[in-house]
Scaffold this active site. Structure first.
Site, mmCIF file in Angstrom:
data_model
loop_
_atom_site.group_PDB
_atom_site.id
_atom_site.type_symbol
_atom_site.label_atom_id
_atom_site.label_comp_id
_atom_site.label_asym_id
_atom_site.label_seq_id
_atom_site.Cartn_x
_atom_site.Cartn_y
_atom_site.Cartn_z
ATOM 1 N N LEU A 116 15.121 -35.892 -34.759
ATOM 2 C CA LEU A 116 13.552 -35.507 -34.456
ATOM 3 C C LEU A 116 13.898 -34.197 -35.149
ATOM 4 C CD1 LEU A 116 13.566 -37.380 -31.731
ATOM 5 C CD2 LEU A 116 13.586 -38.722 -33.795
ATOM 6 N N TRP B 146 10.393 -30.905 -33.549
ATOM 7 C CA TRP B 146 10.875 -29.699 -32.078
ATOM 8 C C TRP B 146 9.180 -29.640 -31.990
ATOM 9 C CZ3 TRP B 146 7.944 -26.425 -34.150
ATOM 10 C CH2 TRP B 146 8.286 -25.664 -34.846
ATOM 11 N N LYS C 215 19.187 -37.797 -32.362
ATOM 12 C CA LYS C 215 19.330 -36.411 -31.792
ATOM 13 C C LYS C 215 17.527 -35.697 -31.959
ATOM 14 C CE LYS C 215 19.889 -33.099 -33.759
ATOM 15 N NZ LYS C 215 18.975 -31.594 -33.034
ATOM 16 N N THR D 172 16.854 -29.022 -45.065
ATOM 17 C CA THR D 172 17.752 -30.057 -44.088
ATOM 18 C C THR D 172 18.415 -31.136 -43.985
ATOM 19 O OG1 THR D 172 17.545 -28.751 -41.981
ATOM 20 C CG2 THR D 172 18.569 -30.586 -41.900
ATOM 21 N N GLU E 230 11.141 -37.565 -43.528
ATOM 22 C CA GLU E 230 10.134 -37.197 -43.380
ATOM 23 C C GLU E 230 9.944 -35.376 -43.568
ATOM 24 O OE1 GLU E 230 6.474 -35.192 -42.749
ATOM 25 O OE2 GLU E 230 6.949 -36.028 -40.411
ATOM 26 N N CYS F 41 3.268 -30.701 -39.924
ATOM 27 C CA CYS F 41 3.675 -31.455 -41.187
ATOM 28 C C CYS F 41 2.086 -31.537 -41.798
ATOM 29 C CB CYS F 41 4.745 -32.599 -41.650
ATOM 30 S SG CYS F 41 4.785 -33.670 -40.542
ATOM 31 N N GLU G 174 5.638 -24.316 -47.456
ATOM 32 C CA GLU G 174 4.820 -24.496 -46.020
ATOM 33 C C GLU G 174 5.867 -23.901 -45.241
ATOM 34 O OE1 GLU G 174 5.221 -28.335 -43.716
ATOM 35 O OE2 GLU G 174 7.099 -27.760 -43.676
#
Length: 480
Positions: free
Chosen positions: A135, A137, A161, A218, A237, A273, A372
């Site tokens: 996940l 933050w 996680k 990641t 995503e 996002c 981004e």
């Protein structure tokens, strides 16, 4: 936990530590995966009728509603999110997600093939067994719910996680799930570091499917680890650089337009996002749009996330601050014009606060235009034709979301079809609701979507059962 490594949770508004937790090690991940495998094979969850699984999840949603204020404060403290945003958006949305998937648990239908009279093809959807979610933050509770709802409703055992900066709301949901009657081992939250716990989940041969929300860098490492291990199904995503396209008649929406633009740009301090970080505006209205948009940005209340009046809190940490500030200063040095800036007096000196920032005259190669930034920074560019608007909207490696504003229905359809994004909202900033799929194109992600019944595709696999009927030969003869 078996590790000696600790995970420190820090309040980004003050820079002060909140708590320390034992960080899950690779060994902890392996033990949790093995326990989940045993629980799945025992059938205490996977073999329950779907409606009974749904009933447990509905009890979980009720308990989350009971503890809504606790959950809101956990996310506000851990992520620096304004408490009002958590109370009115994140927490109700998370509860809705759990309820919706609980009610959809018995609506994951299979298919039958239209074949010959002596055969029957049955296509059913079955849970993987052990699945995992890594996940981000920025929306700790909401993302937990987006994964927990469909994964558990489908009958899986889920390892979660949470991001190391924001683990506490996911841990609280796990406690509530136990209170709701979820069997032990069906939902396990593993707070830890991406380099250890996250990497171990991506490599673990028992994990059949993994959903990741986070950075592109990641995401690539997760995909590689999955390929190097058991070819687990991976859903990614990974962010965006979303355009807000304003056609020549967009200002006819008045304050509604400006309000939506502000929300798109600065919700969660731009750490979103789908943030509308690129405003593309028709040249004929650009001057007025910049003036009104900038004025509205300057009016945003920056302050303590615990204050209900605060609209913008800090960035997640000082590394994020340095990244955003560096990109803005580089744009300024390259000739860009900065229209806003400055922070109110009295903010904690160790807080990672950055002001809402509007930039025009941006060089095409500037990082604020192409990367981004995950911060409250918005660029404004102009266009003179639909083709140019679409070309600028698509001039990014990302394709998660976009919004466009016009009263011309034909133009709206042309633009919506031409923009390369998984979600395009018209005359609103929106990701849709729980009934509509959410997922990106290009480097924003692939492998599955969140929300809607399509989300079950991430967490189930299709099995074909071919039945050959041994029918007797038809008899012939006269009538009696």
């Amino acid at each position: 936990m078996t590790t000696n490594e600790m995970l420190q949770v820090v309040n980004p508004a003050t820079g002060e530590p909140i708590t320390s937790l034992a960080a899950a090690s690779a060994e902890d991940v392996a033990k949790a995966a093995e326990q989940a495998r045993q629980v799945h094979e025992a059938g205490v969850w996977s073999r329950l009728p779907a409606r009974e699984r749904g009933a447990v999840l509905l009890r979980l949603a009720d308990l989350m509603e009971r503890d809504a204020e606790i959950l809101a404060r956990l996310d506000s403290e851990d992520a620096g999110k304004p408490i009002t945003e958590c109370r009115t958006g994140d927490v109700p949305g998370a509860i809705e997600s759990i309820r919706w998937f609980a009610e959809a648990a018995d609506k994951v239908f299979g298919r039958i093939s239209p074949n010959r009279p002596d055969a029957l093809g049955l296509m059913s959807r079955e849970p993987f067994g052990v699945v995992a979610a890594i996940l981000p933050w920025n929306y700790p509770l909401a993302m937990t719910a987006w994964k927990v709802g469909p994964a558990l409703a489908a009958g899986n055992c889920l390892l979660v996680k949470p991001a190391e900066a924001t683990p506490r709301s996911a841990l609280h949901v796990a406690e509530l799930a136990t209170e709701a009657g979820l069997p032990e081992g069906v939902l396990t939250v593993l707070p830890g570091y991406g380099r250890t716990a996250g990497a171990a989940l991506a490599r673990d041969p028992l994990v059949g499917a993994l959903s990741f929300t986070g950075s592109t860098v990641t995401g690539r490492s997760v995909l590689k680890a999955a390929a190097d291990s058991n070819f687990k199904r991976v859903s990614l995503e990974m962010g965006g650089k979303s355009p807000q396209v304003l056609m020549a008649d967009a200002l006819s929406y008045g304050d509604e337009l400006i309000g939506n633009m502000i929300e798109a740009a600065f919700l969660t301090m731009g750490q979103n996002c789908t943030a509308g970080s690129r405003v593309l505006v028709h040249r004929s209205i650009a001057e007025e749009v910049v003036e009104r948009f900038t004025a509205a940005a300057k009016e945003l209340v920056i302050g303590d996330p615990a204050d209900p009046h605060t609209q913008m809190g800090p960035l997640i940490d000082h590394a994020a601050f340095d990244r955003v500030a560096g990109a803005v200063e580089a744009a300024r040095a390259g000739g860009a014009q900065i229209h806003t800036g400055g922070l109110p007096h009295g903010l904690p000196p160790r807080g990672a606060y950055y002001p809402p920032t509007v930039i025009t005259r941006v060089p095409d190669s500037s990082d604020v235009l192409t990367k981004e930034l995950f911060g409250p920074v918005v660029t404004v560019q102009t266009f003179t034709s639909e083709d140019e608007a679409v070309r600028r909207a698509n001039a990014t490696e990302y394709g998660l979301a976009a919004s466009l504003w016009t009263r011309d229905l034909d133009a709206a359809l042309r633009l919506a079809r031409g923009i390369e994004a998984g979600v395009v909202s018209v005359n609103a900033y929106s990701e849709g609701d729980i009934t509509t799929p959410f997922g990106g194109w290009k480097q924003s992600g692939f492998g599955g979507v969140e929300k809607s019944t399509n989300a079950f595709d991430q967490w189930t696999r299709e099995k074909t059962i071919w039945i050959r009927a041994r029918c007797p030969e038809p008899t012939t003869g006269g009538h009696r």
